[in-house]
Design an enzyme around this catalytic site. Structure first.
Site, mmCIF file in Angstrom:
data_model
loop_
_atom_site.group_PDB
_atom_site.id
_atom_site.type_symbol
_atom_site.label_atom_id
_atom_site.label_comp_id
_atom_site.label_asym_id
_atom_site.label_seq_id
_atom_site.Cartn_x
_atom_site.Cartn_y
_atom_site.Cartn_z
ATOM 1 N N GLU A 7 -3.792 20.858 1.354
ATOM 2 C CA GLU A 7 -4.479 22.133 1.565
ATOM 3 C C GLU A 7 -4.120 22.726 2.915
ATOM 4 O O GLU A 7 -3.893 23.939 3.042
ATOM 5 C CB GLU A 7 -5.990 21.917 1.461
ATOM 6 C CG GLU A 7 -6.767 23.196 1.276
ATOM 7 C CD GLU A 7 -8.174 22.935 0.781
ATOM 8 O OE1 GLU A 7 -9.005 22.537 1.612
ATOM 9 O OE2 GLU A 7 -8.427 23.134 -0.420
ATOM 10 N N THR A 31 -2.658 1.127 -4.468
ATOM 11 C CA THR A 31 -3.102 2.233 -3.630
ATOM 12 C C THR A 31 -4.455 2.754 -4.068
ATOM 13 O O THR A 31 -4.837 2.648 -5.236
ATOM 14 C CB THR A 31 -2.066 3.379 -3.670
ATOM 15 O OG1 THR A 31 -2.543 4.496 -2.917
ATOM 16 C CG2 THR A 31 -1.793 3.831 -5.092
ATOM 17 N N ARG A 77 -6.123 4.063 -7.488
ATOM 18 C CA ARG A 77 -7.578 4.031 -7.246
ATOM 19 C C ARG A 77 -8.079 2.585 -7.143
ATOM 20 O O ARG A 77 -9.153 2.240 -7.624
ATOM 21 C CB ARG A 77 -8.334 4.769 -8.350
ATOM 22 C CG ARG A 77 -7.951 6.218 -8.537
ATOM 23 C CD ARG A 77 -8.179 7.033 -7.296
ATOM 24 N NE ARG A 77 -9.575 7.304 -7.034
ATOM 25 C CZ ARG A 77 -10.021 7.896 -5.928
ATOM 26 N NH1 ARG A 77 -9.174 8.249 -4.981
ATOM 27 N NH2 ARG A 77 -11.299 8.114 -5.759
ATOM 28 N N ASP A 103 0.868 -1.177 0.000
ATOM 29 C CA ASP A 103 0.000 0.000 0.000
ATOM 30 C C ASP A 103 0.905 1.227 0.000
ATOM 31 O O ASP A 103 2.108 1.118 0.287
ATOM 32 C CB ASP A 103 -0.883 -0.037 1.249
ATOM 33 C CG ASP A 103 -1.807 1.164 1.334
ATOM 34 O OD1 ASP A 103 -2.293 1.607 0.289
ATOM 35 O OD2 ASP A 103 -2.021 1.664 2.449
#
EC number: 7.6.2.1
Length: 1185
Positions: A548, A733, A840, A427
């Protein structure tokens, strides 16, 4: 924490696209058909209609066994081992007269072996059960109709239709339909780390019709019916309708909160339970815990077949000769062996029915030579694995100080497999990275800011042979300014930026200070983060993604602190360049055009205090650059150079731009945009996209950001070691393609110079099909597209043999690549690429890919993951954790010692006309594998190491010995078997020739049957234990204790057992004390036989190490030669110091003491330092001479 005006925010009105609205598609027409038949009566779990549907409860179990099936299922696991089946049959037959020894001597070891393994399996499964109990007994608030309030209940008691309240930082107990939240418009943030591995928060949104249900009065009256899809594993889709107040509303994934995800940044939500227990999507993605068996264990079964065939052959030969000899005993009325009384016999010895006697002898032989099959092998390996697991758990090198957690080996079944891993499937989030984004560098107005080097930059510099000095931007060098990289401030999470030119308010002195000001204003305003004020007064930010949050923190640290957000405005504390004071500025928030994977950018439209309307944008450089105006691309060339440099360093980059919008232009655009948003047309989202694209034009470039997705400590170095060990690495992942590729470069999975093959369904043709909504046509077009891309990739790989390739495929494409008609072609391409990254990927896809890699390559696979989304992958892979190296040696030795012992029985039988008489006492044979030879093997498996851990890391190619199965190849196995047969021949024939037919005792008595058995057995015990001593590379006191202690234990047993009355001890009665110990012949025979038996293997190993060394032999030799070199250099250094001191002794006592001290301590220094000291000190002495 005290929050700042969060309650009044209507985030649904800020976000302008479909991420916050339910979609209306033709899929909802399928409700009620097959696969879409689930009906939920909201807030009525006890209604007759709901009860009649008999949906599953919310109890979840991940254990391998239950109380009912533990005994049969675990017995099935044990008797999958061929040896155990054989010994079960032998144990049953041992109660018959055919047995050459007593039944307890075979039955007791079998019960011990099977029982010990079952207990170990039971304990490990019990631990899994405790974890299930902990999860099932978590508490959640459920609306109780009788008390008209919310009451706490356990997760396992939830039922479909229950109305629940989940609070901040709590996990969702089931799959819920979001009704309302703490926010007025029903928005909530969700962390889905356990589902898709992503650490950024997802924004979920309730239907507007239910978002007002926030108090007990309205909730108690709430009644509705949900009709939706049946339980399935698709995490990113949901089809259903809500029937409420005589109207029907379409539901989408935006209203579904999945079990396994966690509520964040929202005080509470109300929801209705839709799917429970094993019907939830996370459990639908889970697979049953498989019964894993290691490749070594499977090969052991094959060896057991070989040994079993040998056993049958030996028994057949023995019975054949026995039958022939028995038939000859009566010939023409004459008795050949009259002393056997052939005229008065049983069925087991009947010359008149020799064939029947031969068959019965065959059955006796199967039991007598059963010691060829090592029953103690399995239990010894189980003990070794458990001890290895304990060492793993206590290994200081695997202890993480930051989290105060040691390694945890949750199962010991697969330890040895780690030494044979061919492919690692990992992962990304939380495994390769730390889930931590840090703002490290930026480019503003064509000038690069930010000092320091990432791990990737350091690795690249080393590879190119560059000096590892602090890098300075060319701009700094040209301007003559120095860059002070000393960290004078405190550490700030998410901010690892150091550059004195713009920190601490110094940016006002830069030539392009106005551009710097605009750049950080964009970072401080263009986001959807929400500020929170802690009790200490500190402002923290809760954002949808770590990127962000890093931007907002960076802006704050430079001097643009975002501190208030409400429905219509954003407020900043800013440094005023003119006055040098911090001032508050209010920006009126007009629109937020949020980020999406299709748009690859985000924009906000604000009105500043100067009454200007500004569009502030950040996004992928490819998207922003194509939207620049002619006047706005002044810094484009330099910014591109910096972005390329940041990308090479493994950093995630975004371009930053803005534009000023005239009032008339904005008014016209807003009318069109609001009209598109409120349209009921099917293409309203496309209209909104077009209008957003229209306003996001003629931008002025300000610069670019560079954020580091912090890798786990040492990841690039680790991957380099794995690559040098020739281990393949796949990354599976849930992250987006761009993110995964960036991390691939950052951790050296993708290397510069490597060609990328990208398989994706983002082509215009597929998008056009998706707009038409024909699912069958979309599927056919997608399959055709993926097939074409795979064939194109295979052609590319075939034509460029010398080039390394990396394969990147997204989850949607992977669905079609795994089609039964295409999967072999896809796997062929994937296995020919150096690196494979699947983006994805759903948990089920991860598990399927892992299974395919395991089956196609036929090699050992290792899966690494950190979340519940990785469970399927971890279960499908061969292993999770283990120890490299000695299992092959340990098992080979087991077969060697059993063959050595078993064939001495055969040679004795041949010498005794295959009478079925064992050479040894019953309890000698029973104790052989349990007490006298097994403990040294266990110490070998636990403590031995052919090469130290440091040298293993220095020479990663050593690992290929495990992957290529060198230590447990058929040649090596057969070699050890041959050595066993050879040892048995030497032991039997040398022993019998040395002691039979001559005086053995002082009184002239010859050796009898009992003495011969003890002498042979003594030689076997000494030989197999000394063979073990020769095979050990790294001795500890424990190994010495177990090897020589096992031999000593044999003598102690002989003495103690020999004093038991002869009715029990039979042939062992005082045989050692009275016959063997006083005889010099016994001791000399033992010495000579053991030396003669060890000589063949000793000679072979000496020849092999010298002329055909294996990889670890070469390193051992280098190590020994290095140690010898160190000793010689050490002696030279000491001699040099001694001569020097003697020559200077007259110069003064103080100097003498100093030199003497230096000489005395120098022997404690490393050899390299001693050599340098020697050279330095030899210079003056030469000059004086």
């Amino acid at each position: 924490m005290a929050r700042v005006r969060k309650r009044s925010i209507h985030l649904s009105k800020l976000c302008s696209f479909a991420c916050c609205r339910p979609t209306s598609t033709d899929e909802h027409a399928q409700i009620g058909q097959k696969g879409y038949s689930r009906v939920v009566y909201c807030n009525e779990p006890d209604s007759q209609e709901q009860v009649r549907l008999k949906y599953r409860g919310n109890y979840v179990s991940t254990t391998k066994y239950t109380a009912a099936n533990f005994i049969p299922k675990s017995l099935f696991e044990q008797f999958r081992r061929v040896a155990n089946i054989y010994f079960l049959v032998v144990a049953c037959v041992s109660f018959s007269p055919l047995a050459p020894y007593s039944a307890p001597s075979i039955l007791v070891p079998l019960i011990v072996v099977i029982g010990a393994t079952m207990v170990k399996e039971g304990v490990e499964d019990w631990r899994r059960r405790l974890q299930d109990v902990q999860a099932n007994n978590r508490k959640v608030e459920v609306y109780d109709e009788s008390s008209r309030s919310f009451e706490e209940t356990k997760w396992k008691n939830l039922r479909v239709g229950h109305l629940v309240k989940v609070c901040k930082d709590e996990y969702f107990p089931a799959d819920l339909l979001l009704l309302s939240s703490y926010y007025d418009d029903g928005v909530c943030y969700v962390e889905t780390m356990n589902l898709d591995g992503e650490n950024n928060l997802k924004l979920k949104h309730a239907l507007e019709v239910t978002s007002s249900l926030r108090d007990i009065q309205t909730l108690k009256e709430f009644r509705a019916v949900v009709k939706c899809e049946d339980p399935n594993e698709h995490l990113y889709s949901f089809i259903g309708t809500l029937h409420y107040c005589h109207r029907q509303y379409s539901l989408s994934p935006q209203q579904i909160l999945l079990r396994g995800s966690k509520l964040k940044n929202t005080d509470y939500i109300y929801g209705v339970v839709i799917f429970t227990g094993h019907d939830t999507k996370i459990m639908q993605n889970a697979t049953d815990p498989p019964s894993k068996r290691t490749k070594i264990e499977r090969r052991m079964d094959k060896i057991i077949y070989v040994l079993f065939s040998t056993l049958i052959l030996v028994s057949f030969i023995g019975s054949l000769f026995f039958g022939v000899e028995t038939k000859k005993d009566i010939s023409g009325g004459n008795y050949r062996r009259w002393y056997l009384r052939p005229d008065s016999t049983t069925v087991f010895y009947n010359p008149r029915s020799a064939s029947v006697a031969a068959f019965l002898h065959f059955l006796t032989g199967l039991m007598l030579y059963g010691y060829l099959i090592p029953i103690s092998l399995y239990v010894s390996i189980e003990i070794v694995k458990v001890l290895q697991s304990i060492f793993i758990n206590q290994d200081q090198a695997m202890y993480d100080e930051e989290t105060d957690r040691p390694a945890q080996a949750r199962t010991s079944n697969l330890n040895e497999e780690l030494g044979q891993v061919h492919t690692i499937l990992s992962d990304k989030t939380g495994t390769l990275t730390c889930n931590s984004m840090e703002f490290v560098k930026c480019s503003i107005a064509g000038t690069a800011y930010g000092c320091g080097m990432t791990e990737v930059e350091i690795a690249l510099a080393k590879k190119r042979g560059e000096r590892l000095t602090e890098p300075m931007s060319t701009d700094t060098v040209d301007s003559g300014k120095s860059v002070d990289t000393v960290d004078s401030g405190k550490s700030v999470k998410g901010f690892n930026f150091r550059d004195e030119r713009i920190m601490n308010g110094q940016w006002v002195n830069e030539p392009q200070s106005d551009v710097i000001q605009k750049f950080f204003r964009v970072l401080a305003i263009c986001h959807t983060a929400v500020p929170e004020v802690t009790e200490s007064g500190e402002i923290i930010y809760e954002a949808e993604s770590a990127d962000e949050a890093a931007f907002v923190i960076a802006a704050r640290e430079i001097g643009f602190q975002f501190f208030v957000r409400n429905q219509t405005s954003i407020k900043l504390h800013e440094l005023d360049p003119r006055s040098g004071q911090t001032v508050d500025r209010v920006y009126k928030l007009l629109h937020v055009l949020e980020f999406s994977s299709a748009r690859k950018r985000m924009s906000v439209i604000v009105r500043n205090p100067e009454n200007q309307i500004l569009l502030l944008a950040k996004g992928a450089d490819s998207v922003i650059f194509e939207r620049l105006s002619e006047q706005g691309c002044v810094f484009e060339a330099r910014t591109r150079e910096h972005i390329e440099r940041y990308t090479e360093a493994g950093l995630r980059t975004l371009a930053v731009a803005y534009r000023e919008i005239g009032d008339d232009e904005y008014t016209t655009w807003e009318e069109e945009f609001m009209k598109a948003k409120t349209s009921v047309r099917a293409d309203r989202d496309d209209l909104a996209d077009e209008l957003a694209d229209k306003i996001e034009r003629d931008l002025i470039l300000l610069g670019a950001t560079a954020v580091e997705d912090k890798l786990q400590k040492g990841v690039p170095r680790c991957i380099d070691k794995l690559a040098r060990a020739r281990i393949g690495i796949w990354v599976l992942t849930g992250d987006k393609k761009g993110t995964a590729i960036n991390i691939g470069y950052a951790c050296s999975l993708l290397r510069h110079g490597m060609k990328l093959i990208v398989i994706t369904l983002e082509s215009p043709e597929i998008k056009a099909q998706e707009k038409h909504g024909d699912k069958e046509a979309i599927a056919q077009a997608s399959l055709k597209s993926v097939k074409g891309q795979i064939h194109e990739g295979k052609s590319q790989v075939a034509s460029e043999h010398s080039t390394e390739f990396g394969l990147i495929i997204d989850g949607k494409s992977l669905t079609f690549a795994l089609d039964k008609n295409l999967v072999n072609c896809f796997m062929d391409l994937a296995t020919r690429c150096a690196t494979v990254i699947c983006c994805r990927s759903s948990p089920k896809q991860k598990a399927i890919v892992t299974r395919l890699v395991k089956s196609v390559t036929g090699k050992t696979t290792l899966a690494i993951g950190d979340g519940a989304n990785d469970v399927g992958m971890l279960q499908e892979a061969d292993i999770g954790v283990g120890i490299s190296g000695v299992e092959g040696m340990q098992i080979c030795y087991f077969f060697y010692k059993n063959i050595t012992f078993g064939f001495t029985l055969f040679w004795f039988e041949a010498n005794a006309s295959f009478s079925g008489q064992p050479a040894y006492n019953d309890w000698y044979m029973s104790c052989y594998n349990v007490f006298f030879t097994s403990l040294p093997v266990i110490t070998l498996g636990v403590f031995d190491q052919d090469v130290s851990a440091r040298l293993c890391l220095k020479h990663p190619l050593l690992y290929q010995e495990g992957v290529q199965n060198i230590l447990f190849s058929w040649i090596r196995i057969l070699g050890w078997m041959f050595n066993g047969v050879l040892s048995s021949i030497i032991i039997f024939f040398l022993t019998t020739n040395l002691i039979i037919g001559q005086a053995f005792r002082k009184d002239g008595q010859v050796a009898d049957y009992a003495v011969l058995g003890v002498t042979m057995y003594t030689c076997v015990v000494w030989t197999v234990n000394c063979q073990m001593a020769l095979s050990i590379n790294y001795f500890t006191w424990i190994q010495h204790l177990f090897i020589w202690g096992s031999i000593a234990l044999w003598y102690i047993f002989l003495v103690v057992y020999g004093y038991i009355p002869p009715t029990l001890s039979t042939t062992a009665y005082k045989v050692f004390v009275e016959a063997c110990a006083p005889s010099i012949v016994y001791w000399l025979t033992t010495l000579l036989v053991v030396i003669a038996t060890l000589l063949p293997l000793f000679s072979y190993r000496a020849f092999q190490i010298r002329f055909r060394p294996m990889e670890h032999d070469k390193i051992q030799r280098q190590r020994s030669e290095g140690s010898e070199h160190d000793k010689i250099q050490g002696r030279r250094a000491e001699g040099s110091e001694h001569d020097k001191i003697q020559g200077r002794r007259s110069e003064g006592s103080e100097h003498d003491v100093t030199e003497s001290t230096g000489t005395r301590n120098s022997t404690d220094l490393p050899s390299e330092i001693r050599i340098r000291i020697d050279n330095l000190k030899a210079g003056p002495r030469s000059k004086n001479s």
